[in-house]
Scaffold this active site. Structure first.
Site, mmCIF file in Angstrom:
data_model
loop_
_atom_site.group_PDB
_atom_site.id
_atom_site.type_symbol
_atom_site.label_atom_id
_atom_site.label_comp_id
_atom_site.label_asym_id
_atom_site.label_seq_id
_atom_site.Cartn_x
_atom_site.Cartn_y
_atom_site.Cartn_z
ATOM 1 N N HIS A 76 -23.914 -16.039 -6.391
ATOM 2 C CA HIS A 76 -23.565 -17.463 -6.447
ATOM 3 C C HIS A 76 -22.393 -17.714 -5.517
ATOM 4 C CE1 HIS A 76 -21.271 -15.350 -9.557
ATOM 5 N NE2 HIS A 76 -20.327 -16.257 -9.412
ATOM 6 N N GLY A 77 -22.089 -18.970 -5.296
ATOM 7 C CA GLY A 77 -21.050 -19.332 -4.344
ATOM 8 C C GLY A 77 -19.646 -19.229 -4.908
#
Length: 145
Positions: free
Chosen positions: A64-65
């Site tokens: 994920h970011g």
């Protein structure tokens, strides 16, 4: 109307992925194609992985970011990819289930906790890895929606 967090198009079964960077790109691309994030989000996923691995144990990685990737998120969504041969996430950690996450605001926190609950049971890990249809995955993650 908001998009579903997980749709059949976000699930890819029995994919061969050669390495961690490709694994991150693959999960991110699904989110880009689905309209959940813009293309810049994938760079933020790489940044996040450099800070600390997103390998969670139990054959699971959740790319994920970073925190500042929120500007790249258009809709909350997840992608689920099974990699039977596994992908090395470093230190001998082999991920066979990749779950890409993009959350608007703090929505990713609830999603992460639901995924952790589903994937903490070995029986569910086996079900995901042995799934022969997207519907089976959708059913397992119905609580995540």
């Amino acid at each position: 109307m908001a998009k579903p967090v997980l749709s059949k198009e976000n699930i890819k079964l029995n994919v061969a992925i050669p390495n961690k960077n490709e694994a991150i790109r693959y999960t991110g691309d699904i989110l880009v194609q689905g309209g959940y994030v813009d293309a810049g989000y994938i760079e933020k996923m790489y940044e996040r992985e450099q800070m600390a691995t997103t390998y969670m144990g139990n054959y699971l990685a959740i790319p994920h970011g970073t925190e500042d990737a929120k500007q790249n998120v258009l809709e909350t969504g997840i992608s689920v990819v099974t990699v039977p041969n596994g992908v090395d996430f470093g230190d001998g950690n082999i991920a066979k289930i990749l779950i890409g996450i993009a959350g608007k605001g703090d929505e990713h926190l609830g999603i992460l906790s639901n995924i952790a609950i589903v994937c903490s049971e070995e029986e569910n890990i086996d079900k995901i890895l042995n799934a022969t249809s997207e519907e089976e995955i959708m059913e397992l993650f119905s609580e995540v929606q």
